[in-house]
Design a protein around this motif. Sequence first.
Motif, PDB file in Angstrom:
ATOM      1  N   LEU A   1     -74.646  95.980  -0.968  1.00 18.21           N
ATOM      2  CA  LEU A   1     -74.411  96.985  -2.183  1.00 18.21           C
ATOM      3  C   LEU A   1     -73.527  97.739  -2.212  1.00 18.21           C
ATOM      4  O   LEU A   1     -72.874  97.874  -3.270  1.00 18.21           O
ATOM      5  CB  LEU A   1     -75.945  97.659  -2.349  1.00 18.21           C
ATOM      6  N   MET A   2     -73.163  98.259  -1.042  1.00 20.43           N
ATOM      7  CA  MET A   2     -72.084  99.431  -0.987  1.00 20.43           C
ATOM      8  C   MET A   2     -71.196  99.183  -0.059  1.00 20.43           C
ATOM      9  O   MET A   2     -70.173  99.991   0.390  1.00 20.43           O
ATOM     10  CB  MET A   2     -72.832 100.566  -0.858  1.00 20.43           C
ATOM     11  N   GLY A   3     -71.054  97.881   0.672  1.00 22.55           N
ATOM     12  CA  GLY A   3     -70.142  97.756   1.916  1.00 22.55           C
ATOM     13  C   GLY A   3     -70.731  98.230   3.219  1.00 22.55           C
ATOM     14  O   GLY A   3     -71.443  99.259   3.288  1.00 22.55           O
ATOM     15  N   PRO A   4     -70.064  97.560   4.111  1.00 20.66           N
ATOM     16  CA  PRO A   4     -70.625  97.948   5.666  1.00 20.66           C
ATOM     17  C   PRO A   4     -70.185  99.077   5.926  1.00 20.66           C
ATOM     18  O   PRO A   4     -71.198 100.008   6.661  1.00 20.66           O
ATOM     19  CB  PRO A   4     -69.906  96.845   6.402  1.00 20.66           C
ATOM     20  N   GLU A   5     -69.183  99.812   5.636  1.00 19.92           N
ATOM     21  CA  GLU A   5     -68.752 101.093   6.126  1.00 19.92           C
ATOM     22  C   GLU A   5     -69.705 102.238   5.660  1.00 19.92           C
ATOM     23  O   GLU A   5     -70.259 102.995   6.371  1.00 19.92           O
ATOM     24  CB  GLU A   5     -67.232 101.598   5.622  1.00 19.92           C
ATOM     25  N   MET A   6     -70.076 102.118   4.124  1.00 20.85           N
ATOM     26  CA  MET A   6     -70.575 103.205   3.561  1.00 20.85           C
ATOM     27  C   MET A   6     -72.279 102.934   3.956  1.00 20.85           C
ATOM     28  O   MET A   6     -72.927 103.936   4.232  1.00 20.85           O
ATOM     29  CB  MET A   6     -70.610 103.131   2.300  1.00 20.85           C
ATOM     30  N   ALA A   7     -72.645 101.912   4.010  1.00 18.68           N
ATOM     31  CA  ALA A   7     -74.094 101.556   4.502  1.00 18.68           C
ATOM     32  C   ALA A   7     -74.374 102.116   5.806  1.00 18.68           C
ATOM     33  O   ALA A   7     -75.447 102.529   5.866  1.00 18.68           O
ATOM     34  CB  ALA A   7     -74.353 100.067   4.248  1.00 18.68           C
TER      35      ALA A   7
ATOM     36  N   SER B   1     -70.107 103.456  25.115  1.00 22.34           N
ATOM     37  CA  SER B   1     -69.596 104.441  25.953  1.00 22.34           C
ATOM     38  C   SER B   1     -70.702 105.828  25.737  1.00 22.34           C
ATOM     39  O   SER B   1     -70.647 106.743  26.432  1.00 22.34           O
ATOM     40  CB  SER B   1     -68.297 104.873  25.800  1.00 22.34           C
ATOM     41  N   MET B   2     -71.306 105.891  24.528  1.00 25.74           N
ATOM     42  CA  MET B   2     -71.923 106.820  23.981  1.00 25.74           C
ATOM     43  C   MET B   2     -73.508 106.491  24.335  1.00 25.74           C
ATOM     44  O   MET B   2     -73.765 105.182  24.356  1.00 25.74           O
ATOM     45  CB  MET B   2     -71.867 107.110  22.602  1.00 25.74           C
ATOM     46  N   ASP B   3     -74.361 107.352  24.720  1.00 24.79           N
ATOM     47  CA  ASP B   3     -75.639 107.208  25.270  1.00 24.79           C
ATOM     48  C   ASP B   3     -76.605 106.874  24.111  1.00 24.79           C
ATOM     49  O   ASP B   3     -76.266 107.682  22.919  1.00 24.79           O
ATOM     50  CB  ASP B   3     -76.288 108.209  26.354  1.00 24.79           C
ATOM     51  N   GLY B   4     -77.732 106.231  24.245  1.00 27.83           N
ATOM     52  CA  GLY B   4     -78.787 106.367  23.370  1.00 27.83           C
ATOM     53  C   GLY B   4     -78.815 105.015  22.599  1.00 27.83           C
ATOM     54  O   GLY B   4     -77.721 104.339  22.289  1.00 27.83           O
ATOM     55  N   LEU B   5     -79.873 104.672  21.752  1.00 29.65           N
ATOM     56  CA  LEU B   5     -79.914 103.481  21.294  1.00 29.65           C
ATOM     57  C   LEU B   5     -80.196 103.672  19.643  1.00 29.65           C
ATOM     58  O   LEU B   5     -79.977 102.791  18.709  1.00 29.65           O
ATOM     59  CB  LEU B   5     -81.209 102.812  21.731  1.00 29.65           C
ATOM     60  N   LEU B   6     -81.183 104.738  19.221  1.00 34.06           N
ATOM     61  CA  LEU B   6     -81.533 105.250  18.048  1.00 34.06           C
ATOM     62  C   LEU B   6     -80.293 105.073  17.036  1.00 34.06           C
ATOM     63  O   LEU B   6     -80.389 104.463  15.855  1.00 34.06           O
ATOM     64  CB  LEU B   6     -82.153 106.635  18.196  1.00 34.06           C
ATOM     65  N   PRO B   7     -79.169 105.698  17.406  1.00 35.24           N
ATOM     66  CA  PRO B   7     -78.030 105.606  16.274  1.00 35.24           C
ATOM     67  C   PRO B   7     -77.679 104.477  15.860  1.00 35.24           C
ATOM     68  O   PRO B   7     -77.420 103.975  14.802  1.00 35.24           O
ATOM     69  CB  PRO B   7     -76.925 106.524  16.950  1.00 35.24           C
ATOM     70  N   TYR B   8     -77.585 103.450  16.793  1.00 37.74           N
ATOM     71  CA  TYR B   8     -77.248 102.110  16.457  1.00 37.74           C
ATOM     72  C   TYR B   8     -78.249 101.349  15.701  1.00 37.74           C
ATOM     73  O   TYR B   8     -77.945 100.491  14.943  1.00 37.74           O
ATOM     74  CB  TYR B   8     -76.938 101.399  17.900  1.00 37.74           C
ATOM     75  N   TRP B   9     -79.435 101.728  16.044  1.00 36.35           N
ATOM     76  CA  TRP B   9     -80.567 100.945  15.318  1.00 36.35           C
ATOM     77  C   TRP B   9     -80.609 101.476  13.866  1.00 36.35           C
ATOM     78  O   TRP B   9     -80.798 100.451  12.960  1.00 36.35           O
ATOM     79  CB  TRP B   9     -82.055 101.401  15.974  1.00 36.35           C
ATOM     80  N   LEU B  10     -80.545 102.762  13.770  1.00 34.13           N
ATOM     81  CA  LEU B  10     -80.398 103.477  12.289  1.00 34.13           C
ATOM     82  C   LEU B  10     -79.277 102.607  11.365  1.00 34.13           C
ATOM     83  O   LEU B  10     -79.388 102.188  10.268  1.00 34.13           O
ATOM     84  CB  LEU B  10     -80.209 104.740  12.411  1.00 34.13           C
ATOM     85  N   GLY B  11     -77.961 102.517  12.069  1.00 36.44           N
ATOM     86  CA  GLY B  11     -76.948 102.171  11.600  1.00 36.44           C
ATOM     87  C   GLY B  11     -77.091 100.656  11.153  1.00 36.44           C
ATOM     88  O   GLY B  11     -76.724  99.943  10.026  1.00 36.44           O
ATOM     89  N   ALA B  12     -77.463  99.907  12.193  1.00 39.40           N
ATOM     90  CA  ALA B  12     -77.856  98.294  11.894  1.00 39.40           C
ATOM     91  C   ALA B  12     -78.799  98.036  10.617  1.00 39.40           C
ATOM     92  O   ALA B  12     -78.523  97.201  10.022  1.00 39.40           O
ATOM     93  CB  ALA B  12     -78.071  97.725  13.301  1.00 39.40           C
ATOM     94  N   LEU B  13     -79.754  98.599  10.725  1.00 41.13           N
ATOM     95  CA  LEU B  13     -80.780  98.563   9.823  1.00 41.13           C
ATOM     96  C   LEU B  13     -80.348  98.767   8.524  1.00 41.13           C
ATOM     97  O   LEU B  13     -80.489  98.196   7.394  1.00 41.13           O
ATOM     98  CB  LEU B  13     -82.161  99.517  10.167  1.00 41.13           C
ATOM     99  N   SER B  14     -79.479 100.117   8.396  1.00 47.27           N
ATOM    100  CA  SER B  14     -78.968 100.596   7.129  1.00 47.27           C
ATOM    101  C   SER B  14     -77.872  99.294   6.733  1.00 47.27           C
ATOM    102  O   SER B  14     -77.876  99.131   5.486  1.00 47.27           O
ATOM    103  CB  SER B  14     -78.244 101.822   7.336  1.00 47.27           C
ATOM    104  N   LEU B  15     -77.113  98.694   7.668  1.00 51.70           N
ATOM    105  CA  LEU B  15     -76.230  97.811   7.087  1.00 51.70           C
ATOM    106  C   LEU B  15     -77.000  96.612   6.744  1.00 51.70           C
ATOM    107  O   LEU B  15     -76.567  95.844   5.542  1.00 51.70           O
ATOM    108  CB  LEU B  15     -75.660  97.251   8.523  1.00 51.70           C
TER     109      LEU B  15
END
Length: 575
Positions: free
Chosen positions: A92-98, A72-86
């Motif tokens: 190492l630190m769990g999915p939520e914090m990663a 529902s939110m626009d854009g691709l970059l935030p999802y890419w950044l979060g997925a790569l960090s996951l």
Amino acid sequence: MNQPTPAIVAQSAVRRLPRWALLLLCLAYVIPGFVMRGPWRSNDMEAFGFMRELALGNTSWLAPKLSGLSPSMDGLLPYWLGALSLQGFGWLMGPEMAARLPFIALLILTLGATWWGAYYLARTPGAQPVAFAFGGEAQLIDYSRAMADAALLALVATLGLAQPSHETTSYVTQLGCTALVFFAAAAMAYHPNKSAVALLVGLLGLALSGAPTMAVLFGLGGSLIAFTQHSWGDNPGRAHRQARIWAAAWLAATVLAAMLTTALDQWVWHLVDSVSDLSGLLQLLLWFCWPAWPLALWTLWVWRRQIASPRKNSHLSIALLFAAVPVAACLSSTPADRALLLGLPAIATLAAFALPTFRRSISALIDWFTLLFFTVSAIAIWVVWLAFQTGYPPKIAANIARLAPQFEASISWISVLIALIATASWFALVVWRTSRNRAAIWKSLVLPAGGATLSWVLLSTLWIAPLDHARSYEFQMTQLAGEMQKAQATGCVLTYGLGRSQIAAVRYYTHVDTALLRHNPTAPCNWALVDADRWAGDHNIKLRQGWDEVSRITRLSGRKEVLILLKRTDSAAAQ
């Protein structure tokens, strides 16, 4: 004496704010709110759900889906950044914090880019204070550093920044990219290479974060400002040639961002009729930008003659561009508060330029108002914490029980210790500010920034447990997982009437696959999870055939939400 600018600043007024104090303030502001909690409902949980799907390889990186639904939110970059960090740090630190690590970095980037942007704007010739007849005026570097400190303090003090900047959403990505472009505009006459990188990354980041229109407007405005400059930077002799080169660079980066947006089909429009809710928008402007907006308006008034000559006063034209575009977007698009969020770095910078024109009485008024407001706020937060820990005062405890039902209070002594340290630091800051006659130009913003940070730290420590209970899905999903285990509901679950954030919560906390019941009525799933209100409608009579209710899971926080776990009556039909 001819007064070219309204800024009158002596060298004694630009004493340096200790770096350790500024860094500690930023650290205390950034970290709380990202830790000691789960993903909260709505945007935070939804974004985390899409990031997790990408990290697990369950969906396309160019068109992410969650149970067949687009974000529902626009854009691709935030999802890419979060997925790569996951993928990189989840173990190492769990999915939520990663998933939050990139957004912590983006908030730090916003603060840093605002400081450096204000620093270079304060170095421009038009921003310099009046030269005294016998010397003693503020020196260039010291003055610029003091103004940058003031801009950063004004940004931290802004009430609207706290909660949105600590989410894992596209709005934080947009804020960080806007701050990068703001820095590029401010520093292009001083550090061409760094500014070029910041410009390109910032505009492309905005285009990929759901704000391509803002990227184009910033790019065109930056090109116009660069083209009209004739006396900026440390070497005015090369200003004319630099201006033409930078105007072309801004246009090229804007065209590239527009082409990327078109190639990925990321153009979005959220225009609304703002006249129908003008009073609500005015209220939003009043509190969201407080206390920076009164100072910014004062800057527009006292610097009005300089604003009328933008060629010689790029410090004002650049800040105005990056403040006016988000304000206009706030008045004409939705969500209004998230559009306004992007203007906070520039509004804070404009607020800083009001300080060299203040009289001592105005500074004292700001100090006393801030002292009373944040001291009362801190006392209220402590009283509420005592209420849900001890039940006294009873009225407050009853209100908490109504807002966060089924919450069981417990004391985290680490959180209490942090809160005590923050409270003691506030009173030490008050004593420091009121007991000495400090001449520093940034002194009027020390208490607002310290008070805002104190309130945020207290909310993120003392109140984090009941807030997390009320705003996350964990409690409800834990109940659902227990009911599914009793009923031996495994494999996949069909959903009906659930929002994206609820579906993300079901997939994360119960570890089952989901699909939409309406789109897959004959899917090989013997279990379904539906929203009670949506499921009970007359239009679902045919759809309800073949399903038996197993249990109900009620979420009492906020509005009452009831989920119904169903089992298919004819199991053979699902095989």
